[in-house]
Design a protein around this motif. Structure first.
Motif, PDB file in Angstrom:
ATOM      1  N   GLY A   1     -14.325   9.975  -1.430  1.00 29.84           N
ATOM      2  CA  GLY A   1     -15.267   9.702  -0.362  1.00 29.84           C
ATOM      3  C   GLY A   1     -15.485   8.229  -0.111  1.00 29.84           C
ATOM      4  O   GLY A   1     -16.312   7.835   0.719  1.00 29.84           O
ATOM      5  N   GLU A   2     -14.736   7.369  -0.819  1.00 32.90           N
ATOM      6  CA  GLU A   2     -14.936   5.924  -0.713  1.00 32.90           C
ATOM      7  C   GLU A   2     -14.339   5.373   0.582  1.00 32.90           C
ATOM      8  O   GLU A   2     -13.335   5.871   1.085  1.00 32.90           O
ATOM      9  CB  GLU A   2     -14.289   5.223  -1.906  1.00 32.90           C
ATOM     10  CG  GLU A   2     -14.948   5.543  -3.233  1.00 32.90           C
ATOM     11  CD  GLU A   2     -14.239   4.873  -4.388  1.00 32.90           C
ATOM     12  OE1 GLU A   2     -13.163   4.250  -4.161  1.00 32.90           O
ATOM     13  OE2 GLU A   2     -14.737   4.965  -5.523  1.00 32.90           O
ATOM     14  N   ASP A   3     -14.966   4.304   1.087  1.00 27.85           N
ATOM     15  CA  ASP A   3     -14.468   3.601   2.260  1.00 27.85           C
ATOM     16  C   ASP A   3     -13.280   2.744   1.841  1.00 27.85           C
ATOM     17  O   ASP A   3     -13.411   1.851   1.003  1.00 27.85           O
ATOM     18  CB  ASP A   3     -15.582   2.727   2.850  1.00 27.85           C
ATOM     19  CG  ASP A   3     -15.195   2.114   4.195  1.00 27.85           C
ATOM     20  OD1 ASP A   3     -14.034   1.715   4.349  1.00 27.85           O
ATOM     21  OD2 ASP A   3     -16.054   2.034   5.087  1.00 27.85           O
ATOM     22  N   VAL A   4     -12.118   3.025   2.402  1.00 29.16           N
ATOM     23  CA  VAL A   4     -10.904   2.272   2.072  1.00 29.16           C
ATOM     24  C   VAL A   4     -10.314   1.648   3.331  1.00 29.16           C
ATOM     25  O   VAL A   4      -9.101   1.478   3.454  1.00 29.16           O
ATOM     26  CB  VAL A   4      -9.866   3.191   1.373  1.00 29.16           C
ATOM     27  CG1 VAL A   4     -10.334   3.577  -0.012  1.00 29.16           C
ATOM     28  CG2 VAL A   4      -9.584   4.441   2.206  1.00 29.16           C
ATOM     29  N   THR A   5     -11.189   1.307   4.264  1.00 26.83           N
ATOM     30  CA  THR A   5     -10.740   0.790   5.559  1.00 26.83           C
ATOM     31  C   THR A   5      -9.861  -0.430   5.409  1.00 26.83           C
ATOM     32  O   THR A   5      -8.784  -0.526   6.006  1.00 26.83           O
ATOM     33  CB  THR A   5     -11.943   0.458   6.446  1.00 26.83           C
ATOM     34  OG1 THR A   5     -12.746   1.621   6.608  1.00 26.83           O
ATOM     35  CG2 THR A   5     -11.485  -0.039   7.808  1.00 26.83           C
ATOM     36  N   GLU A   6     -10.291  -1.399   4.612  1.00 26.93           N
ATOM     37  CA  GLU A   6      -9.533  -2.633   4.479  1.00 26.93           C
ATOM     38  C   GLU A   6      -8.191  -2.386   3.800  1.00 26.93           C
ATOM     39  O   GLU A   6      -7.162  -2.916   4.222  1.00 26.93           O
ATOM     40  CB  GLU A   6     -10.333  -3.663   3.673  1.00 26.93           C
ATOM     41  CG  GLU A   6      -9.733  -5.060   3.686  1.00 26.93           C
ATOM     42  CD  GLU A   6      -9.631  -5.661   5.089  1.00 26.93           C
ATOM     43  OE1 GLU A   6      -8.695  -6.454   5.326  1.00 26.93           O
ATOM     44  OE2 GLU A   6     -10.471  -5.336   5.947  1.00 26.93           O
ATOM     45  N   ALA A   7      -8.174  -1.518   2.785  1.00 34.70           N
ATOM     46  CA  ALA A   7      -6.933  -1.250   2.054  1.00 34.70           C
ATOM     47  C   ALA A   7      -5.901  -0.560   2.935  1.00 34.70           C
ATOM     48  O   ALA A   7      -4.699  -0.708   2.728  1.00 34.70           O
ATOM     49  CB  ALA A   7      -7.226  -0.394   0.823  1.00 34.70           C
ATOM     50  N   ARG A   8      -6.389   0.211   3.934  1.00 30.37           N
ATOM     51  CA  ARG A   8      -5.469   0.964   4.782  1.00 30.37           C
ATOM     52  C   ARG A   8      -5.488   0.444   6.222  1.00 30.37           C
ATOM     53  O   ARG A   8      -5.212   1.178   7.157  1.00 30.37           O
ATOM     54  CB  ARG A   8      -5.821   2.444   4.756  1.00 30.37           C
ATOM     55  CG  ARG A   8      -5.564   3.027   3.372  1.00 30.37           C
ATOM     56  CD  ARG A   8      -5.805   4.492   3.299  1.00 30.37           C
ATOM     57  NE  ARG A   8      -5.465   4.966   1.962  1.00 30.37           N
ATOM     58  CZ  ARG A   8      -6.077   5.939   1.337  1.00 30.37           C
ATOM     59  NH1 ARG A   8      -7.050   6.595   1.916  1.00 30.37           N
ATOM     60  NH2 ARG A   8      -5.720   6.306   0.124  1.00 30.37           N
ATOM     61  N   LYS A   9      -5.811  -0.811   6.351  1.00 32.16           N
ATOM     62  CA  LYS A   9      -5.980  -1.408   7.675  1.00 32.16           C
ATOM     63  C   LYS A   9      -4.755  -1.244   8.553  1.00 32.16           C
ATOM     64  O   LYS A   9      -4.859  -1.022   9.755  1.00 32.16           O
ATOM     65  CB  LYS A   9      -6.298  -2.895   7.517  1.00 32.16           C
ATOM     66  CG  LYS A   9      -6.606  -3.622   8.817  1.00 32.16           C
ATOM     67  CD  LYS A   9      -7.008  -5.052   8.508  1.00 32.16           C
ATOM     68  CE  LYS A   9      -7.321  -5.816   9.783  1.00 32.16           C
ATOM     69  NZ  LYS A   9      -7.673  -7.225   9.501  1.00 32.16           N
ATOM     70  N   TYR A  10      -3.569  -1.332   7.957  1.00 31.47           N
ATOM     71  CA  TYR A  10      -2.344  -1.317   8.760  1.00 31.47           C
ATOM     72  C   TYR A  10      -1.597   0.008   8.678  1.00 31.47           C
ATOM     73  O   TYR A  10      -0.471   0.109   9.152  1.00 31.47           O
ATOM     74  CB  TYR A  10      -1.421  -2.443   8.314  1.00 31.47           C
ATOM     75  CG  TYR A  10      -2.080  -3.795   8.372  1.00 31.47           C
ATOM     76  CD1 TYR A  10      -2.576  -4.278   9.573  1.00 31.47           C
ATOM     77  CD2 TYR A  10      -2.230  -4.564   7.225  1.00 31.47           C
ATOM     78  CE1 TYR A  10      -3.194  -5.512   9.636  1.00 31.47           C
ATOM     79  CE2 TYR A  10      -2.844  -5.802   7.283  1.00 31.47           C
ATOM     80  CZ  TYR A  10      -3.329  -6.273   8.493  1.00 31.47           C
ATOM     81  OH  TYR A  10      -3.942  -7.486   8.547  1.00 31.47           O
ATOM     82  N   GLU A  11      -2.196   1.022   8.036  1.00 27.89           N
ATOM     83  CA  GLU A  11      -1.517   2.304   7.876  1.00 27.89           C
ATOM     84  C   GLU A  11      -1.183   2.897   9.249  1.00 27.89           C
ATOM     85  O   GLU A  11      -2.049   3.044  10.107  1.00 27.89           O
ATOM     86  CB  GLU A  11      -2.409   3.279   7.106  1.00 27.89           C
ATOM     87  CG  GLU A  11      -1.743   4.607   6.831  1.00 27.89           C
ATOM     88  CD  GLU A  11      -2.656   5.536   6.047  1.00 27.89           C
ATOM     89  OE1 GLU A  11      -2.189   6.137   5.079  1.00 27.89           O
ATOM     90  OE2 GLU A  11      -3.837   5.645   6.418  1.00 27.89           O
ATOM     91  N   GLY A  12       0.081   3.234   9.444  1.00 27.12           N
ATOM     92  CA  GLY A  12       0.499   3.848  10.700  1.00 27.12           C
ATOM     93  C   GLY A  12       0.779   2.861  11.809  1.00 27.12           C
ATOM     94  O   GLY A  12       1.146   3.255  12.905  1.00 27.12           O
ATOM     95  N   ALA A  13       0.609   1.562  11.539  1.00 22.64           N
ATOM     96  CA  ALA A  13       0.858   0.561  12.580  1.00 22.64           C
ATOM     97  C   ALA A  13       2.268   0.006  12.433  1.00 22.64           C
ATOM     98  O   ALA A  13       2.735  -0.265  11.331  1.00 22.64           O
ATOM     99  CB  ALA A  13      -0.163  -0.572  12.486  1.00 22.64           C
ATOM    100  N   ALA A  14       2.958  -0.142  13.544  1.00 24.10           N
ATOM    101  CA  ALA A  14       4.300  -0.707  13.522  1.00 24.10           C
ATOM    102  C   ALA A  14       4.236  -2.180  13.110  1.00 24.10           C
ATOM    103  O   ALA A  14       3.208  -2.838  13.237  1.00 24.10           O
ATOM    104  CB  ALA A  14       4.949  -0.561  14.892  1.00 24.10           C
TER     105      ALA A  14
END
Length: 412
Positions: free
Chosen positions: A93-106
């Motif tokens: 349930g943790e916020d991992v926004t910064e760690a996955r900032k580029y996930e799925g981005a070309a």
């Protein structure tokens, strides 16, 4: 110009978003049309997920709908604050926004963001604008009801000396029309016929489930566009995307939608029927998320099971929309022309652009005239090919899919 009363109708196959928007634009211009839909009615199947509308999509709708119709559509849309995704770990349930900032981005997008840019999902005025697929269909259908022929499964078309007829699965034929538009999705027989098989849709192997639940289930998430990821599955990732709008949070009668996506090999449905809906689809979703964090569990434990829908994630040829010899009286729009993965939410927006473009050309001409389908296809191929490539690139990263000439195809 031939009088409207004397003109034969534009024949539209399918009653999806693109087809109904085209019908709405013809209705506004008093150009005769008929829509043929294989389903028995609007409520025959689950209506699917909530759509994020792009700037281009909104601009096309505002430019082509009447001011009154546009305002009603705009007022129906939800507006969510925030410019991009917030990411959560499904288990902790943790916020991992910064760690996955580029996930799925070309890669080019990642490079731009690293230089100070930001992946922006906003549509207008700093808001992410969205609408449920069912609500969007209802908006476009309003006023067109008398011109829709339900339970008519189009199996192809037949050219005549001065027009075209739809050919139905039972062998019967429609009255003659001036032009026929295939908008009946990835299983379009019209697309296969007009392109001589050049329009190909691949089954990526990835699968998804849409669901709905009362706003009370989203209380612990709060406003925003959320991406939840579960990387524990031995066969691949499972992730969820949902859009939570603050202005509806206190009304328990309102339902928000969510979409689960899974990489190839993760979801094993009881069968591969694209129309698995209701409790069987809901049970798959609950099984996939049974170990998720308690603040996420209400999304599934309290879901409206009747609205659940399983779906195959498909994609057209990743290089873009193919060329085929133009047939002046027949063309295709939406998924019939270019199926896309859900990565980036591009497919429905591109379908709307198709309908707006073709509708504008027909309205400007006062109906069918030679050259319209050629003009439409030439312009459509440019933006739709770019959209297919972008959608596929995102899906390769998010879903782990890979398409080549040996990949399984969707049989039409």
């Amino acid at each position: 110009m031939e009088s409207t009363a004397a003109r034969k109708p534009i024949l539209i196959c399918g009653a999806g978003l693109a087809s109904l928007l085209l019908a709405q634009l013809l209705l506004q211009a008093k150009i005769p049309f008929l829509v043929f839909e294989r389903d028995a009615g609007m409520s025959f199947r689950a209506q699917g997920y909530r759509l994020r509308l792009s700037r281009e999509c909104l601009d096309a709708l505002e430019a082509n709908l009447t001011p009154t119709r546009w305002q009603k559509f705009w007022d129906t849309c939800g507006k969510t604050a925030g410019a991009g995704f917030a990411a959560l770990d499904a288990i902790t349930g943790e916020d991992v926004t910064e760690a996955r900032k580029y996930e799925g981005a070309a890669a080019p997008r990642r490079d731009d963001e690293a230089k100070g840019g930001k992946m922006d999902l906003s549509s207008r005025d700093g808001k992410i604008v969205g609408i449920a697929r069912g609500e969007m269909r209802e908006q476009f259908m309003t006023g067109c009801e008398d011109f829709i022929r339900w339970s008519h499964h189009v199996a192809g078309y037949e050219l005549t000396d001065s027009g075209v007829r739809a050919v139905f699965a039972d062998g019967s034929k429609s009255d003659k029309g001036e032009m026929l538009v295939g908008g009946e999705g990835i299983y379009s027989k019209v697309a296969k016929q007009v392109s001589n098989g050049k329009i190909v849709t691949y089954d990526t192997g990835a699968r998804g489930i849409h669901g709905k639940v009362s706003t009370s289930a989203f209380k612990e998430l709060g406003e925003g566009v959320w991406r939840v990821t579960d990387e524990r599955k031995k066969d691949g990732k499972v992730f969820l995307i949902t859009n939570v709008r603050a202005n509806d949070m206190d009304d328990p009668t309102v339902e928000f939608g969510w979409t689960i996506g899974a990489q190839p090999g993760v979801i094993h449905p009881p069968n591969e029927d694209y129309a698995i809906i209701g409790k069987p689809a809901a049970d798959i979703a609950k099984s996939l998320t049974k170990d998720w964090h308690p603040k996420l569990k209400p999304l599934f434990d309290n879901m409206n099971e009747a609205e659940a829908a399983f779906w195959k994630i498909t994609c057209s040829t990743p290089t873009g929309v193919p060329d085929w010899p133009n047939q002046p009286r027949v063309t295709v729009i939406g998924d019939a022309a270019h199926s896309m993965t859900p990565a980036g939410g591009i497919g429905a927006n591109t379908a709307v652009r198709d309908a707006a473009l073709l509708g504008r050309l027909l309205v400007e001409a006062g109906g069918y005239e030679e050259g319209i389908t050629e003009k439409y296809e030439r312009e459509m191929r440019v933006y739709a090919s770019e959209a297919v490539r972008s959608s596929y690139a995102g899906a390769k990263m998010q879903f782990g899919v890979n398409i080549d000439e040996n990949s399984p195809r969707v049989h039409v």
